[in-house]
Write an enzyme that holds these catalytic residues in place. Sequence first.
Site, PDB file in Angstrom:
ATOM      1  N   ASP A 106       0.233 -15.614   6.378  1.00 53.64           N
ATOM      2  CA  ASP A 106      -0.251 -16.974   6.129  1.00 53.64           C
ATOM      3  C   ASP A 106      -0.075 -17.357   4.665  1.00 53.64           C
ATOM      4  O   ASP A 106       0.332 -18.478   4.355  1.00 53.64           O
ATOM      5  CB  ASP A 106      -1.731 -17.091   6.510  1.00 53.64           C
ATOM      6  CG  ASP A 106      -1.927 -17.198   8.011  1.00 53.64           C
ATOM      7  OD1 ASP A 106      -0.930 -17.207   8.751  1.00 53.64           O
ATOM      8  OD2 ASP A 106      -3.088 -17.263   8.458  1.00 53.64           O
TER       9      ASP A 106
ATOM     10  N   ARG B 248      12.144   4.498  12.602  1.00 53.43           N
ATOM     11  CA  ARG B 248      10.812   5.120  12.574  1.00 53.43           C
ATOM     12  C   ARG B 248      10.006   4.815  13.843  1.00 53.43           C
ATOM     13  O   ARG B 248      10.579   4.407  14.852  1.00 53.43           O
ATOM     14  CB  ARG B 248      10.090   4.679  11.291  1.00 53.43           C
ATOM     15  CG  ARG B 248      10.945   5.053  10.037  1.00 53.43           C
ATOM     16  CD  ARG B 248      10.242   4.803   8.747  1.00 53.43           C
ATOM     17  NE  ARG B 248       9.040   5.646   8.642  1.00 53.43           N
ATOM     18  CZ  ARG B 248       8.060   5.423   7.777  1.00 53.43           C
ATOM     19  NH1 ARG B 248       8.146   4.398   6.935  1.00 53.43           N
ATOM     20  NH2 ARG B 248       6.994   6.202   7.745  1.00 53.43           N
TER      21      ARG B 248
ATOM     22  N   ASN C 184       7.486  -5.997  -0.861  1.00 53.08           N
ATOM     23  CA  ASN C 184       7.585  -4.904   0.099  1.00 53.08           C
ATOM     24  C   ASN C 184       6.180  -4.713   0.650  1.00 53.08           C
ATOM     25  O   ASN C 184       5.353  -4.032   0.037  1.00 53.08           O
ATOM     26  CB  ASN C 184       8.056  -3.627  -0.605  1.00 53.08           C
ATOM     27  CG  ASN C 184       8.143  -2.465   0.369  1.00 53.08           C
ATOM     28  OD1 ASN C 184       7.585  -2.519   1.462  1.00 53.08           O
ATOM     29  ND2 ASN C 184       8.842  -1.405  -0.030  1.00 53.08           N
TER      30      ASN C 184
ATOM     31  N   TYR D 198      11.144   8.577   1.589  1.00 55.05           N
ATOM     32  CA  TYR D 198      11.130   7.518   0.583  1.00 55.05           C
ATOM     33  C   TYR D 198      11.963   7.814  -0.673  1.00 55.05           C
ATOM     34  O   TYR D 198      12.028   6.993  -1.580  1.00 55.05           O
ATOM     35  CB  TYR D 198       9.694   7.222   0.156  1.00 55.05           C
ATOM     36  CG  TYR D 198       8.805   6.811   1.295  1.00 55.05           C
ATOM     37  CD1 TYR D 198       8.947   5.546   1.889  1.00 55.05           C
ATOM     38  CD2 TYR D 198       7.853   7.671   1.810  1.00 55.05           C
ATOM     39  CE1 TYR D 198       8.148   5.166   2.950  1.00 55.05           C
ATOM     40  CE2 TYR D 198       7.053   7.301   2.870  1.00 55.05           C
ATOM     41  CZ  TYR D 198       7.192   6.051   3.436  1.00 55.05           C
ATOM     42  OH  TYR D 198       6.399   5.685   4.480  1.00 55.05           O
TER      43      TYR D 198
ATOM     44  N   PRO E 133       0.798  -1.228   0.000  1.00 52.65           N
ATOM     45  CA  PRO E 133       0.000   0.000   0.000  1.00 52.65           C
ATOM     46  C   PRO E 133       0.834   1.284   0.000  1.00 52.65           C
ATOM     47  O   PRO E 133       1.843   1.354   0.684  1.00 52.65           O
ATOM     48  CB  PRO E 133      -0.828  -0.099   1.280  1.00 52.65           C
ATOM     49  CG  PRO E 133      -0.128  -1.085   2.132  1.00 52.65           C
ATOM     50  CD  PRO E 133       0.549  -2.040   1.202  1.00 52.65           C
ATOM     51  N   ASN E 134       0.381   2.239  -0.738  1.00 44.29           N
ATOM     52  CA  ASN E 134       0.943   3.589  -0.829  1.00 44.29           C
ATOM     53  C   ASN E 134       2.250   3.649  -1.604  1.00 44.29           C
ATOM     54  O   ASN E 134       2.742   4.754  -1.868  1.00 44.29           O
ATOM     55  CB  ASN E 134       1.141   4.213   0.572  1.00 44.29           C
ATOM     56  CG  ASN E 134      -0.193   4.424   1.279  1.00 44.29           C
ATOM     57  OD1 ASN E 134      -1.066   5.088   0.741  1.00 44.29           O
ATOM     58  ND2 ASN E 134      -0.375   3.840   2.455  1.00 44.29           N
TER      59      ASN E 134
ATOM     60  N   GLU F 168      11.919 -10.004   1.534  1.00 44.86           N
ATOM     61  CA  GLU F 168      11.156  -8.839   2.001  1.00 44.86           C
ATOM     62  C   GLU F 168      12.035  -7.599   1.869  1.00 44.86           C
ATOM     63  O   GLU F 168      13.155  -7.581   2.361  1.00 44.86           O
ATOM     64  CB  GLU F 168      10.756  -9.069   3.469  1.00 44.86           C
ATOM     65  CG  GLU F 168       9.849  -8.006   4.021  1.00 44.86           C
ATOM     66  CD  GLU F 168       9.402  -8.309   5.450  1.00 44.86           C
ATOM     67  OE1 GLU F 168       8.782  -9.367   5.677  1.00 44.86           O
ATOM     68  OE2 GLU F 168       9.698  -7.499   6.342  1.00 44.86           O
TER      69      GLU F 168
ATOM     70  N   ALA G 231       2.872  -0.951   4.862  1.00 47.73           N
ATOM     71  CA  ALA G 231       2.092  -0.908   6.104  1.00 47.73           C
ATOM     72  C   ALA G 231       1.624  -2.290   6.555  1.00 47.73           C
ATOM     73  O   ALA G 231       1.484  -2.551   7.749  1.00 47.73           O
ATOM     74  CB  ALA G 231       0.890   0.009   5.923  1.00 47.73           C
TER      75      ALA G 231
ATOM     76  N   ARG H 178       6.348   0.307  14.101  1.00 50.17           N
ATOM     77  CA  ARG H 178       6.920  -0.228  12.862  1.00 50.17           C
ATOM     78  C   ARG H 178       8.098  -1.180  13.146  1.00 50.17           C
ATOM     79  O   ARG H 178       8.682  -1.741  12.234  1.00 50.17           O
ATOM     80  CB  ARG H 178       7.388   0.904  11.950  1.00 50.17           C
ATOM     81  CG  ARG H 178       6.247   1.747  11.427  1.00 50.17           C
ATOM     82  CD  ARG H 178       6.683   2.638  10.268  1.00 50.17           C
ATOM     83  NE  ARG H 178       5.857   3.821  10.198  1.00 50.17           N
ATOM     84  CZ  ARG H 178       4.730   3.926   9.471  1.00 50.17           C
ATOM     85  NH1 ARG H 178       4.336   2.932   8.740  1.00 50.17           N
ATOM     86  NH2 ARG H 178       4.013   5.032   9.485  1.00 50.17           N
TER      87      ARG H 178
ATOM     88  N   HIS I 101      12.383  -3.368   2.398  1.00 48.65           N
ATOM     89  CA  HIS I 101      11.871  -2.093   2.928  1.00 48.65           C
ATOM     90  C   HIS I 101      12.781  -0.983   2.434  1.00 48.65           C
ATOM     91  O   HIS I 101      14.007  -1.123   2.483  1.00 48.65           O
ATOM     92  CB  HIS I 101      11.844  -2.106   4.459  1.00 48.65           C
ATOM     93  CG  HIS I 101      10.850  -3.062   5.000  1.00 48.65           C
ATOM     94  ND1 HIS I 101       9.498  -2.852   4.941  1.00 48.65           N
ATOM     95  CD2 HIS I 101      11.009  -4.281   5.562  1.00 48.65           C
ATOM     96  CE1 HIS I 101       8.871  -3.892   5.470  1.00 48.65           C
ATOM     97  NE2 HIS I 101       9.754  -4.773   5.841  1.00 48.65           N
ATOM     98  N   LEU I 102      12.204   0.092   1.958  1.00 50.78           N
ATOM     99  CA  LEU I 102      12.991   1.201   1.426  1.00 50.78           C
ATOM    100  C   LEU I 102      13.810   1.881   2.515  1.00 50.78           C
ATOM    101  O   LEU I 102      14.981   2.165   2.350  1.00 50.78           O
ATOM    102  CB  LEU I 102      12.058   2.222   0.768  1.00 50.78           C
ATOM    103  CG  LEU I 102      11.298   1.676  -0.442  1.00 50.78           C
ATOM    104  CD1 LEU I 102      10.185   2.631  -0.823  1.00 50.78           C
ATOM    105  CD2 LEU I 102      12.250   1.473  -1.611  1.00 50.78           C
ATOM    106  N   SER I 103      13.163   2.138   3.660  1.00 53.33           N
ATOM    107  CA  SER I 103      13.850   2.820   4.759  1.00 53.33           C
ATOM    108  C   SER I 103      14.225   1.805   5.844  1.00 53.33           C
ATOM    109  O   SER I 103      13.735   0.686   5.853  1.00 53.33           O
ATOM    110  CB  SER I 103      12.934   3.893   5.343  1.00 53.33           C
ATOM    111  OG  SER I 103      11.759   3.289   5.843  1.00 53.33           O
TER     112      SER I 103
ATOM    113  N   HIS J  63       3.198  -4.750   9.364  1.00 56.01           N
ATOM    114  CA  HIS J  63       2.964  -4.650  10.801  1.00 56.01           C
ATOM    115  C   HIS J  63       1.586  -5.122  11.233  1.00 56.01           C
ATOM    116  O   HIS J  63       1.315  -5.247  12.415  1.00 56.01           O
ATOM    117  CB  HIS J  63       3.162  -3.193  11.232  1.00 56.01           C
ATOM    118  CG  HIS J  63       4.350  -2.563  10.594  1.00 56.01           C
ATOM    119  ND1 HIS J  63       5.625  -3.029  10.808  1.00 56.01           N
ATOM    120  CD2 HIS J  63       4.476  -1.550   9.689  1.00 56.01           C
ATOM    121  CE1 HIS J  63       6.483  -2.316  10.078  1.00 56.01           C
ATOM    122  NE2 HIS J  63       5.804  -1.414   9.392  1.00 56.01           N
TER     123      HIS J  63
ATOM    124  N   ARG K 282       5.463  11.773  -2.976  1.00 57.62           N
ATOM    125  CA  ARG K 282       5.132  12.309  -1.645  1.00 57.62           C
ATOM    126  C   ARG K 282       6.249  11.973  -0.642  1.00 57.62           C
ATOM    127  O   ARG K 282       6.856  10.918  -0.746  1.00 57.62           O
ATOM    128  CB  ARG K 282       3.823  11.666  -1.134  1.00 57.62           C
ATOM    129  CG  ARG K 282       2.625  11.883  -2.003  1.00 57.62           C
ATOM    130  CD  ARG K 282       1.996  13.235  -1.760  1.00 57.62           C
ATOM    131  NE  ARG K 282       1.101  13.558  -2.881  1.00 57.62           N
ATOM    132  CZ  ARG K 282       0.330  14.637  -2.918  1.00 57.62           C
ATOM    133  NH1 ARG K 282       0.346  15.498  -1.922  1.00 57.62           N
ATOM    134  NH2 ARG K 282      -0.423  14.886  -3.957  1.00 57.62           N
TER     135      ARG K 282
END
Lengths: 151, 151, 151, 151, 151, 151, 151, 151, 151, 151, 151, 151
Positions: free
Chosen positions: I91, I111, I78, I27, I14-15, I102, I81, I115, I104-106, I84, I22
């Site tokens: 599953d 954070r 990735n 990011y 998501p996002n 997996e 959100a 998170r 993650h950008l940051s 978490h 943004r």
Amino acid sequence: MTTAQKRIMVIHGPNLNLLGKREPDIYGHTTLEAIDAEIAEKAKQLNLSVTFFQSNHEGAIVDIIQATMDHENGLIINPAAYTHTSVAIRDALQMLTIPIIEVHLSNIYKREDFRHRSLTAAAATAQVAGFGARGYLLALEGLMHLLATSS
Amino acid sequence: MTTAQKRIMVIHGPNLNLLGKREPDIYGHTTLEAIDAEIAEKAKQLNLSVTFFQSNHEGAIVDIIQATMDHENGLIINPAAYTHTSVAIRDALQMLTIPIIEVHLSNIYKREDFRHRSLTAAAATAQVAGFGARGYLLALEGLMHLLATSS
Amino acid sequence: MTTAQKRIMVIHGPNLNLLGKREPDIYGHTTLEAIDAEIAEKAKQLNLSVTFFQSNHEGAIVDIIQATMDHENGLIINPAAYTHTSVAIRDALQMLTIPIIEVHLSNIYKREDFRHRSLTAAAATAQVAGFGARGYLLALEGLMHLLATSS
Amino acid sequence: MTTAQKRIMVIHGPNLNLLGKREPDIYGHTTLEAIDAEIAEKAKQLNLSVTFFQSNHEGAIVDIIQATMDHENGLIINPAAYTHTSVAIRDALQMLTIPIIEVHLSNIYKREDFRHRSLTAAAATAQVAGFGARGYLLALEGLMHLLATSS
Amino acid sequence: MTTAQKRIMVIHGPNLNLLGKREPDIYGHTTLEAIDAEIAEKAKQLNLSVTFFQSNHEGAIVDIIQATMDHENGLIINPAAYTHTSVAIRDALQMLTIPIIEVHLSNIYKREDFRHRSLTAAAATAQVAGFGARGYLLALEGLMHLLATSS
Amino acid sequence: MTTAQKRIMVIHGPNLNLLGKREPDIYGHTTLEAIDAEIAEKAKQLNLSVTFFQSNHEGAIVDIIQATMDHENGLIINPAAYTHTSVAIRDALQMLTIPIIEVHLSNIYKREDFRHRSLTAAAATAQVAGFGARGYLLALEGLMHLLATSS
Amino acid sequence: MTTAQKRIMVIHGPNLNLLGKREPDIYGHTTLEAIDAEIAEKAKQLNLSVTFFQSNHEGAIVDIIQATMDHENGLIINPAAYTHTSVAIRDALQMLTIPIIEVHLSNIYKREDFRHRSLTAAAATAQVAGFGARGYLLALEGLMHLLATSS
Amino acid sequence: MTTAQKRIMVIHGPNLNLLGKREPDIYGHTTLEAIDAEIAEKAKQLNLSVTFFQSNHEGAIVDIIQATMDHENGLIINPAAYTHTSVAIRDALQMLTIPIIEVHLSNIYKREDFRHRSLTAAAATAQVAGFGARGYLLALEGLMHLLATSS
Amino acid sequence: MTTAQKRIMVIHGPNLNLLGKREPDIYGHTTLEAIDAEIAEKAKQLNLSVTFFQSNHEGAIVDIIQATMDHENGLIINPAAYTHTSVAIRDALQMLTIPIIEVHLSNIYKREDFRHRSLTAAAATAQVAGFGARGYLLALEGLMHLLATSS
Amino acid sequence: MTTAQKRIMVIHGPNLNLLGKREPDIYGHTTLEAIDAEIAEKAKQLNLSVTFFQSNHEGAIVDIIQATMDHENGLIINPAAYTHTSVAIRDALQMLTIPIIEVHLSNIYKREDFRHRSLTAAAATAQVAGFGARGYLLALEGLMHLLATSS
Amino acid sequence: MTTAQKRIMVIHGPNLNLLGKREPDIYGHTTLEAIDAEIAEKAKQLNLSVTFFQSNHEGAIVDIIQATMDHENGLIINPAAYTHTSVAIRDALQMLTIPIIEVHLSNIYKREDFRHRSLTAAAATAQVAGFGARGYLLALEGLMHLLATSS
Amino acid sequence: MTTAQKRIMVIHGPNLNLLGKREPDIYGHTTLEAIDAEIAEKAKQLNLSVTFFQSNHEGAIVDIIQATMDHENGLIINPAAYTHTSVAIRDALQMLTIPIIEVHLSNIYKREDFRHRSLTAAAATAQVAGFGARGYLLALEGLMHLLATSS
């Protein structure tokens, strides 16, 4: 026994049979027998019938609480160690509709942290703690008052 | 029994009567009877008198601990499941002034999280864990040492 | 040394070099040197070769545990303060395939709350706690038993 | 007042001035004035001198506890909401050497979770809870007993 | 009893002997005797032999679970209050190799928070909860299915 | 070495010197020497200068991180056990202004709960975990990228 | 050195050797050398003998605390990162009978949550925090006062 | 008062008015009046103007902190019990732009767990704890230093 | 596509469709389209077939993971959100037998606290975090390596 | 005032008297006087009578809430710091039967963790937060609506 | 639509489409259609353009928030159940630079504990809760004010 | 369909469409199609009309529950992963007034800790868990019973 005479059950939890014999700095020097005698004495003055019960067995205390149900007008209980661990006693107490006074000899808030949590307290009507053996007599009086005002 | 002979109580908690009969990968193949025989054998060598007790009842264990008070010189106890839940046994143990050795057959830190918390440990003098049935014999020896140095 | 002679490493953690010199009410009056002498004496009787090591450095204890791997038949360790904080020692212990006995002089459950949590316990085979310096000798005996039954 | 007459302070915490006027299902129908009158009546019978104090201010309760120190023989306090939040009242109570009875009208274990935690309880000698307004009279009696046995 | 007939043990935990007599809004109006009769009826149809047991004693429940081991083909247990506190019952259940169905009359997730935690659940094979007395019959059926598929 | 050649420090934490020798099911069969050789090989291709360091000592790792400060352009670190316990290493890393890549051989989220908490992670720029020894080469490449984009 | 001259040990924990060189917005611009010079200067005025020690190694700090025991009259320690993680340093400090002042350059309550927990604080006599390098001089003065009033 | 003279406010929290009169083993024998006299004496030497304030009322302490804002150059505060419970005092302190020194007479880490948590600490500039009454003089000196370096 | 060509699925949570549009300080400035182009470019060099998927819907991500099962050789995800909060994605991932990386950008440890907890991490094979968009290329390479060594 | 005119009490908690004078980046530039003027202006339009109260004293706020009971038709309260610590204010609010609007100037979820917990919120009817001073006017309007629909 | 007309998005979360149809004692009798009509009516008076959106899908709400970004001047959102579980919605909201008002129909502090925790609140500008359907109109007005003061 | 025929909705949560295809040791070998066929078969015998629904989307499950409201007489739901994370499904279930049976294939107490917490359980009428696919048939029967006794 006249029909007017109220009946009270007094239940002592685990290790209380050793009262006055061990660790007097925490529990005082009075024996359980002496305490029961004092309670009996006061009950006589108040025209109450009292039955005493002590056990180290959680299940036996549940049994006696159940047996209390239809034969007694009030219950005084010192669950001792089971205060902090017994859901079974809590459930049994919750089935009673008579007033229940929980008694503790010492102020449990001055002892170890795990004694600050009470499972049985929410199932009792009222509490008396920290007065040593005298707490039972105060409980008896308080119980008389509750019986008087609820009847 | 001569006057010099020391008396030891050995208490086995819940489900230990099934030792050697169930879940041998956790508890080993030795039965409780065999363990008690070994303890008795070693006690004889050390000129000790030993009494054995097993129960699945928390209250019965409290009863026997109380009965131990004035008649025994030392206590070996494996509270098993009650290690983690019994304030009543803790209270009973805390009233004793003789040395108390807590025994666990397995290393409880290798098992579920809720077995890492011990209510009875603080009331014991010492612990032996993870040696299987042999732990009782080490406890007996350690107890002998504590009795020797405290007398 | 004959081929049959087993080799044991004994590791003492931080501040144990001061045993018998400070806070005797917690740790007793015996010095670490005296303890090691007793262990050496008993080891001789049991035909064991023993090596001793003490350090206040977590890393040095990890080093010695690693060095132990291919040269010793058993390990007795009192991680002291590192019991509660060292994942590094736990990881090192977990790499060993020989029996490991964790020893504590005092009953850690009678001390501060943060000492009730053990990081190293799950990596040991067995524990002995609360017997003071005598605990090392019980550990040695227990270790002998584990070596005998596993070989 | 004769020299033999004991002096008792009774402190009512925040919102208790509204007793009998609001939420009677939790606190009952009796007003604080009526309760104080009952206490005064009973005190007279027992040849006690009683002073009453009520405040919604934590600081004012600390002030009056301090003032109590050298002039009173016993203290009965219902800290109400401050039971759960005031370290300042706890500290003030802890400086007293006279017996302190903590009173709660309702059984706080039947109410919200945050009311199960008590900061002041450990600084009191004893507790009476769940008897409604009658609890004050039981506290007075219990206090008399504590004064009698400690003098 | 033919050799083909399967044997089932039904264990009712503390306070369940009062079913139908107290707090019917939580537990319903059916008595334990009536429930057992229904179970017996259904068992007869299914050609099962059923034994019933009820106790308020944790230790007695452990005893009967142990006794169940070599004589029964399946176990239905409602541990009631002991669901949330008994490691001893959990340990006893874990030693069984037969299917175990845990039954709760009410949906425990609609009750107090401390009833959401279950110690015994992980030792059972399956659960049925919230169907009132009918839950036992569903458990019986489910048990039949598990016995059929595992044999 | 030309002036353009970048310098990289590679730090291996406690017990990593045993890689490939113990617990291969968790850490793989490759030795640390082999890993360092692979890193050196790849570094050569990328025209990087690499220095290697391994220690079981938290303090020694802090020392080398400090020494790194003014002489290196990037840091690759596998803090191993110290990931979860060392504030000192975190503080040292936080003083660096060069990019830091934290490497873990295994996916720490598949291991014990106490390994899910990381003290050092917040002080690193980026993480690579779960690729076994290959993770170091990925880290080297990622580091090259970070150096390229930040210069 | 006259017999009257008191001896003080000053211990700086991990990463403090970089003071004034890194992150000046948190720790200020003064170097550790400059701080030690200021302390030495002030000690001279007060007729004190001072010894300085800095290490990034937990074990080395334990070593030096032990060495301090019989040769120094007071200890000033800034455990830095080990404040929050070292039971070993706490144990070593607890063995001292001389006054111990814990110093922190910054107000640790303004930093991350894990820095609010202190393992060493309970083993110190007093704390000074948030005054930057000046805190050491205040600690020295406070230490003088404690030595004066306790001798 | 010359224009150069700096003004300092000293605030004492609840129960500190009883210093030297109660619980001397925790707080010492010096009275608050004596402490204030010492502070005044030292302030005179340093050419400072000092104002003293003590209250048991959280709100009154908030009032005086607000009043301090535009008239004082520094603040020394011992919030006592309110350290652990007052967000209002924290908020008031956070509005000040002058240096604030928090003083505690005893080392709060040696007392009950609930005293280890501080709400006000994050709003202060620096802390001095465990030096008894002397801590105020050290705070005054430290404050002088902060005023000197920030102006 | 030849039979030898491996197939890789890349899932963006998501996002992430807003990447580069943004909050560039968290990011970066690169758009998701640009990232996918870079991945496609690199995949071409490595002779891999890549499919891209982005969705803000937890259920849609579960759908695509399921669809991946029998048609892909590796997965790069990735979860953003949903890292978490999603047990459903965990599953679904756990049902795959192909390697999962997996990304993650940051560095999520820099954070907010919520998170730091990851539900999906335990279901992945490996992680890459903190390299910004470059992390996908490192993941691709690492995935190649895992495919090579596991085949 | 006509008989139809409704009466509203507006209570401002601790430190709000400094609004517009301190920390404008959190609380804005408007003073409390200006806010009250705006409220008064709007109240006049709505034909409401408004009374204002501000105090830094928890007890004074309890007093005024009690006084509000029989004389006002609605209450707007910004408990500020007491939101998070005052059971006494919660209890007082709970005794009211008129609508209560809790106002916060800032969005408390963007501030420190301890400000996310609210003791008073459960005793209010509704909340308005994050609109700065404008929140009071919205609260006034919302209160009008609640009064209209409940009458 | 004139250029001056501001655009507002109103998002209703899961189950709100049933408003007025189910559980009216919690949510009131007004339907979502009626609420939207009221909002539209008021928006018209204020010369605002309003768009409405309701979904039970977390992902669909994220989609619409993203779509809102470049076309709307303000957002009113009632995330309902997703308030407590959605990091994805929080992340989407955090990417917006327009004012966001979070609305709740009921006072969530009077409901279950898990509803007291909010993930989305920190990403909103302001909150309105407990006014029932009227809360949307107050939010609209508050939003107008925020738009006016920020432009 | 006759008017007497009852209608039942059966909802399967995320990943259940893969039943029998993945991880058979946890979920068994039966496919969802086979399970639905069995349910349909049994429903026919019981003269019930059944509708089936499966989705990996939380929102889609909320949609279908809402649609269920006015058209079905009972609901059987296996929320799978959403059991532990979805407040939205809980809220939707809570709006239903028909009986709801929650089914789990495995005993969730034997799986990871985060699966022991259930958000949906409190909104269901009853639970069946641990019987594998057979649990749906038991649920159907139990549901029949609940419909019979409540009508």
